[in-house]
Design an enzyme around this catalytic site. Structure first.
Site, PDB file in Angstrom:
ATOM      1  CE  LYS A 174       9.821   0.340  -4.195  1.00 37.18           C
ATOM      2  NZ  LYS A 174       9.952  -0.367  -5.496  1.00 37.18           N
ATOM      3  N   GLY A 175       8.548   3.934  -0.240  1.00 33.40           N
ATOM      4  CA  GLY A 175       9.349   5.135  -0.070  1.00 33.40           C
ATOM      5  C   GLY A 175      10.799   4.882  -0.405  1.00 33.40           C
ATOM      6  CB  SER A 176      13.742   7.120  -0.141  1.00 34.00           C
ATOM      7  OG  SER A 176      13.101   8.157  -0.838  1.00 34.00           O
ATOM      8  CG  PHE A 177      15.207   5.315   3.715  1.00 31.56           C
ATOM      9  CD1 PHE A 177      16.572   5.126   3.783  1.00 31.56           C
ATOM     10  CD2 PHE A 177      14.727   6.597   3.533  1.00 31.56           C
ATOM     11  CE1 PHE A 177      17.437   6.192   3.680  1.00 31.56           C
ATOM     12  CE2 PHE A 177      15.580   7.671   3.435  1.00 31.56           C
ATOM     13  CZ  PHE A 177      16.942   7.468   3.503  1.00 31.56           C
ATOM     14  CE  LYS A 223       7.894   3.580   8.364  1.00 27.83           C
ATOM     15  NZ  LYS A 223       7.729   4.768   9.230  1.00 27.83           N
ATOM     16  CG  ASP A 230       7.921  14.428   8.723  1.00 30.31           C
ATOM     17  OD1 ASP A 230       7.766  15.521   8.141  1.00 30.31           O
ATOM     18  OD2 ASP A 230       8.030  13.347   8.122  1.00 30.31           O
ATOM     19  CB  SER A 248       7.681  -1.295   0.769  1.00 32.69           C
ATOM     20  OG  SER A 248       8.092  -2.527   1.351  1.00 32.69           O
ATOM     21  CB  ALA A 249       3.640   0.729   3.923  1.00 36.51           C
ATOM     22  CB  ILE A 301      -0.952   0.018   1.214  1.00 40.19           C
ATOM     23  CG1 ILE A 301      -0.158  -0.069   2.517  1.00 40.19           C
ATOM     24  CG2 ILE A 301      -1.972  -1.095   1.116  1.00 40.19           C
ATOM     25  CD1 ILE A 301      -1.023   0.022   3.763  1.00 40.19           C
TER      26      ILE A 301
END
Length: 568
Positions: free
Chosen positions: A12-15, A33, A129, A17-18, A10
């Site tokens: 995805k990021g630089s470091f 995560k 953040d 995924s979820a 569901i």
């Protein structure tokens, strides 16, 4: 991992995924995560482990539920958290399609977010953040604050100073190189509430320099008139440029406008826990007493209002409903003209709270003289006075944090770009950024804080989205600042202002594109993938930022800071 069944990805990021997973025995949905550790720096790996440790100790009804965590084969940090079926607030704003949320719903969300921040700040934790994409909604439209990849645990003599976070939600003191505390989260929450109310970001610009200028001047458009004056004033109070005048989470929760919603939340929590609220005597014995605030007395924010017997571990923090009704409402009117004096502790002294500033408000001056503010503490790299302000008392802030005391707090996100590694020009000398000036008064050996005059809102006019009109200077402005620093700043900012990018010029486009490729190659060689991701993101499908802006921005990076690629 054998207890969970993976359903789908569901996010995805630089470091990492979820993943959406289902517990095989509970048949309940969770979010897994996975943070990648391979090919990451030591600081990034430590940050991933810190997020895992930190979120496992946090217990609050308005923070994402923690379920489990582990390290998978030494390559991934896996964190299992509760699944929020309502998505995040950024998605909710898009789905609103221009139809404003009701004031009742916004007040309910604001109370829940304030309770979450109050809990974190009382435990000496900065989220750092807070943004709409990190605010999640359950199927009942209740708030869950998540993503602690940038969170920092403050110790007794520590303040945050690293430039991390999402640029459009950064507070002025962070951009002005001033150590910051819990009031930075309040600013970010104010940006979120503005966006949830107006359905558009509070601060938006074509480039980073324009965004910084807007934040430094706190320029925001008026909120829709359909909302009450009290609600609009509440949101505006969170976006005050001076953090000393910005209310804390506790101050906001005691406002008359929010009290009915606070009562509803507490009643709902009591039914959910199948227990009644404790009596007043039980509440006083279960949570440290707070100091009464009266006019002319010392006012402190955040955890410093608790007694010295407080244990500072996250596990020791009681539910928020046990201490919300002890003080009279605090006036948040912008017309508050009370004198503000900033206590400045010595470098080695104990800081009295997670926020940087501890103002003292007094309606009447002391007999025999006027109150003089002390120098605002700056970073260690800037000149500061080693002598504490006269009359500063010992802090009530406790240094030990229990279990969390063992955790380090690297200033790096495991799921957000490293903004502090991207070198962009800050506000120029002419634009009067939010930086206090230390002056010496005659007959006094102590420095005093004299805030710079507020520049007029129309002193900079945008000719087009690539060229800015330089502002005029006055001799009085130059007399208040260091001539050498001003000359160097004007030279760098003036050079960038004179450049004009013509999208129809093939030569300039080719040069800019060549600069983009060279800059990207250098980032790739240095394995700085987070900055590379930020640089190339505008070229993806469906992005709002034009490619010409991204190319020109990368060229500005290259020309204005040729030696900024060294490791921190």
């Amino acid at each position: 991992m054998e207890h969970y069944e993976v359903l789908e990805q569901i996010g995805k990021g630089s470091f990492g995924s979820a993943l959406l997973v289902r517990h095989k025995h509970e048949k309940k949905l969770y979010v897994l995560k996975k943070i990648r550790l391979a090919r990451q720096t030591g600081r990034t790996r430590r940050s991933a482990h810190q997020e895992m440790e930190l979120i496992s100790k946090i217990r609050n009804p308005f923070i994402v539920e923690y379920k489990d965590s582990w390290v998978e084969k030494g390559c991934y940090v896996c964190i299992v958290i509760g699944y929020c079926k309502g998505g995040d607030m950024a998605e909710a704003i898009k789905k609103a399609n221009g139809v404003e949320f009701s004031e009742e719903k916004l007040c309910k969300w604001l109370v829940q977010l304030l309770m979450a921040l109050e809990y974190l700040h009382a435990s000496h934790i900065l989220h750092r953040d807070v943004k709409c994409s990190n605010i999640f909604l359950t199927k009942d439209q209740d708030i869950r604050l998540g993503d602690f990849g940038l969170a920092k645990i403050l110790t007794s003599d520590d303040l945050a100073s690293s430039v991390v976070g999402t640029p459009s939600y950064m507070c002025p003191e962070l951009l002005a190189d001033i150590p910051y505390g819990s009031k930075s989260d309040i600013w970010s929450l104010g940006c979120c509430m503005y966006e949830m109310t107006a359905l558009k970001p509070a601060f938006k610009a074509f480039d980073m320099q324009g965004l910084i200028n807007r934040i430094n001047r706190s320029i925001v458009a008026p909120l829709p008139a359909q909302y009450s004056t009290a609600f609009r004033s509440l949101v505006k109070s969170m976006l005050r440029k001076n953090p000393e005048l910005r209310p804390s989470a506790s101050d906001l929760l005691r406002q008359p406008l929010l009290q009915p919603y606070v009562q509803k939340v507490l009643l709902k929590l009591s039914f959910r826990e199948h227990d009644t609220l404790p009596s007043e005597s039980e509440r006083r014995s279960s949570y440290p007493q707070q100091r009464k605030r009266t006019s002319g007395k010392s006012v402190s924010f955040g955890p410093s209002r608790f007694g010295v017997d407080q244990e500072d571990s996250v596990s020791s923090v009681k539910p928020v409903h046990t201490y919300l009704h002890r003080h009279r409402p605090v006036d948040l009117s912008a017309n508050d003209t009370s004198r503000v004096v900033v206590r400045r502790p010595a470098v080695s002294s104990v800081v009295s709270n997670s926020s940087k500033y501890v103002p003292v408000r007094s309606n009447q001056p002391k007999s025999g003289g006027l109150l003089k503010p002390a120098v605002v503490t700056r970073r260690a790299s800037l000149p500061i006075s080693q002598k504490p302000a006269k009359g500063t008392k010992d802090s009530l802030y406790h240094p030990n944090i229990g279990i969390l005391h063992q955790l380090n707090s690297p200033d790096v996100s495991v799921n957000s770009p490293r903004i502090d590694r991207i070198k962009f020009p800050l506000a120029s000398y002419e634009e009067m950024p939010f930086i206090p000036v230390v002056r010496k008064k005659k007959g006094s050996s102590r420095g005093s804080y004299s805030p710079p005059p507020e520049p007029p809102l129309d002193c900079s006019i945008t000719k087009d989205k690539f060229t800015l009109e330089p502002e005029r200077e006055t001799k009085s402005d130059l007399s208040d600042q260091n001539a050498t620093a001003g000359a160097s700043s004007r030279a760098s900012s003036g050079a960038s202002r004179r450049q004009r990018f013509d999208p129809s010029s093939y030569r300039q486009r080719a040069e800019a594109l060549e600069g983009l490729l060279e800059f990207s190659a250098r980032l790739l060689i240095d394995e700085r993938y987070d900055e590379l991701n930020v640089l190339l993101k505008p070229f993806g499908p469906g992005k709002v930022s034009p490619r010409e802006t991204a190319i020109w921005l990368s060229k500005s990076f290259k020309e204005s800071s040729p030696s900024n690629l060294e490791e921190d």
